[in-house]
Design a protein around this motif. Structure first.
Motif, mmCIF file in Angstrom:
data_model
loop_
_atom_site.group_PDB
_atom_site.id
_atom_site.type_symbol
_atom_site.label_atom_id
_atom_site.label_comp_id
_atom_site.label_asym_id
_atom_site.label_seq_id
_atom_site.Cartn_x
_atom_site.Cartn_y
_atom_site.Cartn_z
ATOM 1 N N PHE A 113 0.836 -1.196 0.000
ATOM 2 C CA PHE A 113 0.000 0.000 0.000
ATOM 3 C C PHE A 113 0.870 1.245 0.000
ATOM 4 C CE2 PHE A 113 -4.021 -1.969 0.530
ATOM 5 C CZ PHE A 113 -3.875 -3.030 1.412
ATOM 6 N N GLY A 132 -3.841 4.117 -1.054
ATOM 7 C CA GLY A 132 -4.320 3.561 -2.303
ATOM 8 C C GLY A 132 -4.911 2.175 -2.080
ATOM 9 N N ASP A 133 -5.416 1.569 -3.145
ATOM 10 C CA ASP A 133 -6.042 0.258 -3.039
ATOM 11 C C ASP A 133 -5.038 -0.890 -3.064
ATOM 12 O OD1 ASP A 133 -9.110 1.085 -4.836
ATOM 13 O OD2 ASP A 133 -8.601 1.155 -2.700
ATOM 14 N N TYR A 149 -9.281 3.379 10.660
ATOM 15 C CA TYR A 149 -9.461 3.144 9.238
ATOM 16 C C TYR A 149 -10.456 2.015 9.055
ATOM 17 C CZ TYR A 149 -5.310 5.930 8.048
ATOM 18 O OH TYR A 149 -4.403 6.951 7.876
ATOM 19 N N LYS A 185 -11.651 -0.920 6.167
ATOM 20 C CA LYS A 185 -11.129 -1.582 4.974
ATOM 21 C C LYS A 185 -12.118 -2.609 4.451
ATOM 22 C CE LYS A 185 -7.060 -3.960 3.118
ATOM 23 N NZ LYS A 185 -7.860 -4.932 2.375
ATOM 24 N N ALA A 209 -10.185 -6.135 -1.017
ATOM 25 C CA ALA A 209 -9.618 -5.680 -2.292
ATOM 26 C C ALA A 209 -9.528 -4.159 -2.396
ATOM 27 C CB ALA A 209 -10.401 -6.238 -3.480
ATOM 28 N N GLU A 210 -9.636 -3.468 -1.268
ATOM 29 C CA GLU A 210 -9.438 -2.024 -1.263
ATOM 30 C C GLU A 210 -8.403 -1.669 -0.208
ATOM 31 O OE1 GLU A 210 -14.021 -0.794 -2.495
ATOM 32 O OE2 GLU A 210 -12.987 0.239 -0.861
ATOM 33 N N GLY A 211 -7.879 -0.454 -0.297
ATOM 34 C CA GLY A 211 -6.974 0.013 0.726
ATOM 35 C C GLY A 211 -7.715 0.538 1.939
ATOM 36 N N PRO A 212 -7.006 0.746 3.049
ATOM 37 C CA PRO A 212 -7.641 1.330 4.229
ATOM 38 C C PRO A 212 -8.177 2.724 3.915
ATOM 39 C CG PRO A 212 -5.485 0.404 4.772
ATOM 40 C CD PRO A 212 -5.592 0.418 3.284
ATOM 41 N N PHE A 248 -9.519 6.230 5.564
ATOM 42 C CA PHE A 248 -9.490 6.998 6.801
ATOM 43 C C PHE A 248 -10.907 7.329 7.262
ATOM 44 C CE2 PHE A 248 -8.346 9.872 9.998
ATOM 45 C CZ PHE A 248 -9.064 11.046 9.835
ATOM 46 N N PHE A 250 -9.426 -0.897 11.443
ATOM 47 C CA PHE A 250 -8.079 -0.876 11.973
ATOM 48 C C PHE A 250 -7.880 0.357 12.841
ATOM 49 C CE2 PHE A 250 -6.136 -4.351 9.758
ATOM 50 C CZ PHE A 250 -6.804 -4.457 8.551
ATOM 51 N N PHE A 276 -0.149 -0.222 13.163
ATOM 52 C CA PHE A 276 -1.518 -0.706 13.038
ATOM 53 C C PHE A 276 -1.808 -1.843 14.007
ATOM 54 C CE2 PHE A 276 -3.596 1.124 9.301
ATOM 55 C CZ PHE A 276 -2.549 1.779 8.681
ATOM 56 N N GLY A 277 -3.078 -1.932 14.416
ATOM 57 C CA GLY A 277 -3.571 -3.131 15.069
ATOM 58 C C GLY A 277 -3.919 -4.181 14.026
ATOM 59 N N LYS A 278 -4.333 -5.353 14.501
ATOM 60 C CA LYS A 278 -4.638 -6.458 13.593
ATOM 61 C C LYS A 278 -6.000 -6.319 12.932
ATOM 62 C CE LYS A 278 -1.781 -10.188 15.389
ATOM 63 N NZ LYS A 278 -1.772 -11.571 15.922
#
Lengths: 113, 115
Positions: A91, A105-106, B36, B38, B41-44, B46, B89, B105-107
């Motif tokens: 990422f 980003g993804d 965050y 999630k 298949a995407e990012g975190p 905010f 997260f 980050f946490g799990k």
């Protein structure tokens, strides 16, 4: 809403090959980051980049890794001589300031065969 | 090295009810905390943040509470909606303390909101 874009979404590479993961951060952001998430594990920090130089890096970010901002928009992560254990989601993130939220980003799914 | 801990891997809540996600941290130098969301298949993405000088921050349905003495923060979602179903997260850093802001980050906690 502006967003961070990453390409490719999925990269499959033979062990020992070099890969370059690409990111376009949000245009007015100044801080850039790479993180990775190995399947089933936490998101882990790799490196931060500010003012055209690395500002912090983790133990993961060894000599195999490098980052570059070759022009005013792209931010790249290069992995030389990939290993099986480099398989992960990578990422990219950017922020307007240290005390500002990072936007992600993804990701690029990197699969090393 | 678990500086940020999310001890509940999953949480199931009925639509319309409150979701409470918890996070503990061990590093007293952390001064900025973020949540965050999630999707697969995407990012975190905010959601909300809080600095260590505050104990509460609210943004619409989302409220984050910080208890520095207990080194604990929580995210409240009221009312919960099925679209809130995702992995959440908790993350922290020492942004005000001079680092470049790399997040720990946490799990994650997987939230399921049932209609």
């Amino acid at each position: 809403e502006p967003e961070v874009t990453q390409t490719p979404s999925h990269q499959v590479t033979q062990m020992g090959q070099e890969v370059i993961l690409r990111c376009v951060p949000i245009s007015n952001h100044l801080y850039f980051y790479w993180y990775r998430q190995i399947l089933g594990q936490k998101v882990e920090f790799l490196v931060s980049f500010y003012n055209n130089e690395i500002s912090e890096k983790s133990e993961i970010f060894d000599d195999q890794f490098s980052v570059e901002r070759p022009d005013g928009s792209n931010f790249t992560l290069k992995i030389r001589s990939t290993k099986l254990e480099d398989s992960a989601m990578y990422f990219c993130a950017s922020s307007a300031g240290r005390e500002q939220p990072q936007h992600f980003g993804d990701g690029t799914r990197l699969s090393i065969l | 090295d678990q500086q940020v801990k999310q001890n509940s891997p999953s949480l199931s809540v009925q639509e319309g009810r409150i979701s409470i996600l918890n996070c503990d941290y061990t590093n007293s130098m952390f001064d900025y905390f973020l949540w965050y969301k999630k999707y697969p298949a995407e990012g975190p993405t905010f959601l909300i943040s809080i600095s260590s000088i505050k104990d509460k921050n609210e943004d619409g349905r989302f409220t984050v509470f910080l208890n520095k003495s207990a080194k604990h923060l929580s995210l409240h979602i009221v009312p919960s909606q099925p679209g809130d179903s995702a992995v959440y997260f908790c993350a922290a850093n020492t942004a005000y303390g001079g680092s470049q802001g790399n997040l720990i980050f946490g799990k994650g906690t997987k939230l399921s909101v049932k209609p």
